[in-house]
Enzyme design. Structure first.
Site, PDB file in Angstrom:
ATOM      1  N   ARG A  94       0.841  -1.217   0.000  1.00  0.00           N
ATOM      2  CA  ARG A  94       0.000   0.000   0.000  1.00  0.00           C
ATOM      3  C   ARG A  94       0.868   1.256   0.000  1.00  0.00           C
ATOM      4  O   ARG A  94       0.476   2.307  -0.509  1.00  0.00           O
ATOM      5  CB  ARG A  94      -0.970  -0.005   1.202  1.00  0.00           C
ATOM      6  CG  ARG A  94      -1.814   1.264   1.294  1.00  0.00           C
ATOM      7  CD  ARG A  94      -3.079   1.084   2.124  1.00  0.00           C
ATOM      8  NE  ARG A  94      -2.856   0.386   3.362  1.00  0.00           N
ATOM      9  CZ  ARG A  94      -2.373   0.944   4.486  1.00  0.00           C
ATOM     10  NH1 ARG A  94      -2.066   2.222   4.514  1.00  0.00           N
ATOM     11  NH2 ARG A  94      -2.198   0.221   5.575  1.00  0.00           N
ATOM     12  N   TYR A 147     -17.551  14.774 -14.181  1.00  0.00           N
ATOM     13  CA  TYR A 147     -17.871  13.352 -14.156  1.00  0.00           C
ATOM     14  C   TYR A 147     -18.750  13.088 -12.913  1.00  0.00           C
ATOM     15  O   TYR A 147     -18.459  13.606 -11.829  1.00  0.00           O
ATOM     16  CB  TYR A 147     -16.571  12.530 -14.100  1.00  0.00           C
ATOM     17  CG  TYR A 147     -16.834  11.097 -13.748  1.00  0.00           C
ATOM     18  CD1 TYR A 147     -17.639  10.307 -14.559  1.00  0.00           C
ATOM     19  CD2 TYR A 147     -16.342  10.530 -12.580  1.00  0.00           C
ATOM     20  CE1 TYR A 147     -17.934   8.994 -14.222  1.00  0.00           C
ATOM     21  CE2 TYR A 147     -16.627   9.224 -12.234  1.00  0.00           C
ATOM     22  CZ  TYR A 147     -17.431   8.463 -13.070  1.00  0.00           C
ATOM     23  OH  TYR A 147     -17.732   7.180 -12.725  1.00  0.00           O
ATOM     24  N   ASP A 219      -8.386  17.192 -13.997  1.00  0.00           N
ATOM     25  CA  ASP A 219      -8.645  15.822 -14.450  1.00  0.00           C
ATOM     26  C   ASP A 219      -8.490  15.837 -15.974  1.00  0.00           C
ATOM     27  O   ASP A 219      -9.291  16.431 -16.686  1.00  0.00           O
ATOM     28  CB  ASP A 219     -10.064  15.412 -14.033  1.00  0.00           C
ATOM     29  CG  ASP A 219     -10.437  14.015 -14.518  1.00  0.00           C
ATOM     30  OD1 ASP A 219      -9.758  13.478 -15.412  1.00  0.00           O
ATOM     31  OD2 ASP A 219     -11.436  13.465 -14.001  1.00  0.00           O
ATOM     32  N   LYS A 244      -9.144   4.397 -18.539  1.00  0.00           N
ATOM     33  CA  LYS A 244      -9.529   4.887 -19.860  1.00  0.00           C
ATOM     34  C   LYS A 244      -8.342   4.791 -20.835  1.00  0.00           C
ATOM     35  O   LYS A 244      -7.858   3.710 -21.061  1.00  0.00           O
ATOM     36  CB  LYS A 244     -10.059   6.317 -19.715  1.00  0.00           C
ATOM     37  CG  LYS A 244     -11.083   6.475 -18.585  1.00  0.00           C
ATOM     38  CD  LYS A 244     -12.314   5.641 -18.833  1.00  0.00           C
ATOM     39  CE  LYS A 244     -13.475   5.823 -17.901  1.00  0.00           C
ATOM     40  NZ  LYS A 244     -13.322   5.782 -16.499  1.00  0.00           N
TER      41      LYS A 244
END
Ligand code: PLP
Length: 429
Positions: A94, A147, A219, A244
């Protein structure tokens, strides 16, 4: 642990050492396994080579998948934790993992960033980036066109935790400036909005950030660093949904944030708490996909350009939203900011409204009806019931989501095949 405070109000731990965010330390790029970012090379070469780690032990060409959750502790590692340089050590996946470091270096090279962190999703990247720059009672200015997942985070959670958000038009720099308040900390925008492809003027936004000493976070999922490198304009942090175009094959969910090492150390601290680091196997897939990023993007851009001309001239298409089209509302800015590299995204309104739009997507064979974007296959969806479904009908109308709107992510198929597929269905509408 027993904490105390010095004269400056800085927190010390019981052993006298300071908390991570209060440490003064040398900054360096990365973290990375390799030192060669192929800085002098061009974009395609960086896509192929940057960040890749050729294992010196086995002589394997290419980064192995380090499928390990944890790493041996040593005195050096313990020291790094005390010195505040734990981000440059392998401790626990992590916190960092060689597979993450490799793909992070590749993305950094492509974004011209000092540092990158990959996340388990674009939303995980967005939430960590935003939380890393906001404080108690902070205000931020953002777009009405966002979004849906990002909108939900801001509208439901940030407000719940006492922060406030102003929503403005992303194309109107005066409206953005007018929304800035005394406690504003962040300007957050999508470089090309989802789904109406509105463009934020990045240079003007950065100037506002400097004028009012605000963080600017973008973004860039719809455009990607192939089409626009916002960090070069002075943006503080850039976010990509790796699901994407970066991943490009509709087979992983991932995200990335890139920026200066200083700010990215803050994002890292936030990521440790939120969780959401990217699994090593997904890192491998992302790094592998990025090797063909430049050639994929070239084809996405070219196919979209040709399909936009076809659709714009078709009598069954009422209106098209695409930065390369002559009817685009911000042609001047698009020419300046994108220089003809408009990405593979477009939206258009079909004559006959939502019923006709559903018919089109139900009957196209090559364009698959699915949410998401940026894959090698063309994907189509109706924003009113997918990406913007959480908005009320009035909110959808206010940002311009009209009846019959289709969002299209143009893939890398042969363009004549794509056109023929549209022709076949549009002619029966
Ligand atoms: N940003 C934009 C512009 C998006 O379109 C999406 C998802 O569609 C996201 C962020 C979220 O990415 P992810 O689905 O990887 O969490």
């Amino acid at each position: 642990m027993n904490e105390c405070f010095d004269d400056l109000g800085k927190e010390h731990r019981a052993d006298g050492s300071m908390w991570f965010n209060d440490l003064k330390r040398e900054r360096q790029n990365g973290p990375s396994l390799t030192t060669n970012r192929y800085e002098s090379c061009d974009f395609s070469t960086k896509s192929v080579h940057s960040g890749q780690y050729d294992d010196p032990l086995t002589k394997a060409l290419g980064t192995p998948i380090y499928q390990s959750s944890t790493f041996y502790l040593s005195e050096g590692v313990y020291d790094s934790i005390h010195e505040g340089s734990a981000r440059d050590q392998m401790i626990y996946t992590r916190y960092g993992n060689p597979s993450q470091w490799a793909v992070q270096e590749k993305i950094s090279a492509l974004e011209n960033a000092e540092s990158t962190i990959v996340f388990a999703s674009g939303m995980s990247a967005i939430s960590s980036a935003i939380l890393s720059v906001l404080e108690k009672s902070s205000h931020m200015v953002t777009s009405r066109d966002l979004y849906g997942g990002t909108y939900n985070l801001l509208y439901e959670d940030l407000q719940r935790f006492g922060m406030s958000v102003s929503y403005v038009s992303p194309t109107d720099i005066n409206e953005i400036e007018a929304a800035i308040q005394e406690d504003t900390k962040l300007l957050y925008f999508e470089s090309l909005t989802n789904p109406l492809l509105k463009m934020v003027p990045v240079e003007d936004l950065v100037a506002l950030g400097k004028k009012y000493k605000l963080r600017v976070v973008i973004d860039n999922t719809f455009l990607t660093p192939y089409n626009l490198r916002v960090l070069d304009y002075g943006v503080d942090l850039v976010i990509n949904s790796g699901t994407k175009y970066l991943g490009g094959h509709s087979d992983i969910v991932a995200g990335a944030v890139s920026g200066s090492r200083k700010l990215m150390d803050g994002v890292w601290g936030q990521m440790l708490k939120n969780g959401g680091s990217l699994d090593p196997h997904a890192c491998f897939l992302l790094e592998r996909s990025l090797k063909t990023f430049a050639i994929r993007m070239r084809t996405h851009n070219q196919n979209a350009k040709e399909l936009a001309v076809y659709l714009e001239n078709h009598p069954k298409i009422k209106r098209i939203y695409y930065p390369g089209s002559p009817s685009y509302a911000q042609t001047e800015l698009a020419a300046k900011q994108l220089n003809g590299k408009c990405s593979g995204m477009m939206s258009f309104e079909v004559v006959g409204g939502n019923k006709a739009a559903h018919y089109l997507l139900d009957n196209l064979k090559l364009t698959k009806q699915a949410t998401s974007l940026g894959g090698v296959e063309s994907l189509g969806s109706l924003p009113y019931n997918t990406s913007q479904a959480s908005l009320t009908e009035n909110q959808q109308k206010e940002i311009g989501i009209n009846e019959g709107l289709v969002r299209l992510s143009v893939g890398i198929e042969d363009i004549e095949d794509l056109k023929k597929d549209f022709e076949r269905v549009l002619n029966t509408l």
